[in-house]
Design an enzyme around this catalytic site. Sequence first.
Site, short mmCIF file in Angstrom:
data_model
loop_
_atom_site.label_atom_id
_atom_site.label_comp_id
_atom_site.label_asym_id
_atom_site.label_seq_id
_atom_site.Cartn_x
_atom_site.Cartn_y
_atom_site.Cartn_z
N GLU A 1 7.44 3.79 -1.23
CA GLU A 1 8.35 3.53 -2.35
C GLU A 1 7.94 2.25 -3.05
O GLU A 1 7.78 1.20 -2.41
CB GLU A 1 9.79 3.37 -1.86
CG GLU A 1 10.43 4.63 -1.30
CD GLU A 1 11.90 4.41 -0.96
OE1 GLU A 1 12.68 5.34 -1.17
OE2 GLU A 1 12.25 3.30 -0.49
N CYS A 2 7.74 2.32 -4.35
CA CYS A 2 7.46 1.16 -5.19
C CYS A 2 6.28 0.36 -4.63
O CYS A 2 5.15 0.80 -4.72
CB CYS A 2 8.71 0.30 -5.38
SG CYS A 2 8.63 -0.76 -6.82
#
Length: 436
Positions: free
Chosen positions: A327-328
């Site tokens: 994530e990210c």
Amino acid sequence: MAAGLVISAPASGVGKTTLTLALARAWRNRGLNVQCFKSGPDYIDPAFHAVATGRASVNVDSWAMDRAAIEQLVSRGSDADVVLAEGSMGLFDGVATRGVSGTGATADIAEMLGWPVVLVIDPSGQAQTAAAIAAGLRDYRAGVRLAGVVLNRIASPRHEDLVRRALDDAGIAVFGALPRHAEISLPKRHLGLVQAEEQAEIGKLIDEAARFVAEHVDLDAVLRSATAWSPQAAARGLNVTPPGQRIALARDAAFSFVYPHMLEAWRSAGAEISTFSPLADEAPDASADVCWLPGGYPELHAGRIAGNVRFRGGLRAFAETRPVHGECGGYMVLGTALTDADGVRHEMTGLLGLETSFATRRMHLGYRLAALAAPMPGHQPGARLRGHEFHYSTILAQPDTPLAVVHDATGAVIAETGSRRGQATGTFFHLIAEDR
């Protein structure tokens, strides 16, 4: 029975977090059991809450969560004496288009739970106008009740007197006034506050904030303004599917942005979580059946990550047979390369073709609704995932199969689709909940 309050303000940067931490610690020092929550998608503040109270804090979000999920999450405060929900941005700030149960505004949570609002007002450069702002916030939405205000960064006794008189004329209670006090300023960086786990002196700072606030704020009056509250029995909880039975979770200063409610939901569903540190050159647990790399600050540690051969090799070996999701910041590390703020290009793990750069910063911020076009751990194609994106990286290349069709809160399609290649997947948004 617990007493509930919401701590909010007209805008960001006024002192909500400092006041929340100070009140929580001051009441805890008096022997009260205090439970905190964070309204909105900020994933940094709950860790500060936990330090102040000794109890885990979670996010509640009206754009991403339905009422039943929010009620289930706040029910953890049923055994507390005081429950504090810290707001995000200004009291009524949310998105233009309603989500699951609201727009993401702090006011949604205040109205939904019936908790009155304590406003932090910074009247710097103002006097009587501060009362006009407070009165406007009080009267803006009928279902939201203002308990009173705490004035912050007061310049002088004369300044305080002018503001207090105006608020008194408007019928608004003033619980206290805080002079400027640099010693309780929380350090910041580009994604918000420097994380609690990175500050060795955070406990002392919160103690000083509690002492300072207790000296200048009527803690008993604030407590009396809270509404007696007992949680409603939730028909169902948060809709969260664990990505696997045994989850290897990256966890250190570069990989720390993960919502506490997600980890709790995974464990509640029977999943086991083992943590490892990429910065310490650790590989994921070989017995895990999925690896999850959350966001954080890989851009501050890119050279070290690039040089950690055991981590990179272990992750690539893991991905040959089992799924890996980022994530990210975790997504960026799964990519081919990351260029740091000085323009230096660092080789990442190469599980995806993504290339990102911080040399030319551009803020990406907002809620995201993703319709999966391909599977990712815990979710099948067609699943609709709600999350939030906040980073400053620029995409140089995103060549792999798009993971999802991603919309912002207005319904506009955005370019940050996420990626899939083999067993590796990644998204720029942090997952908050799945639509039912």
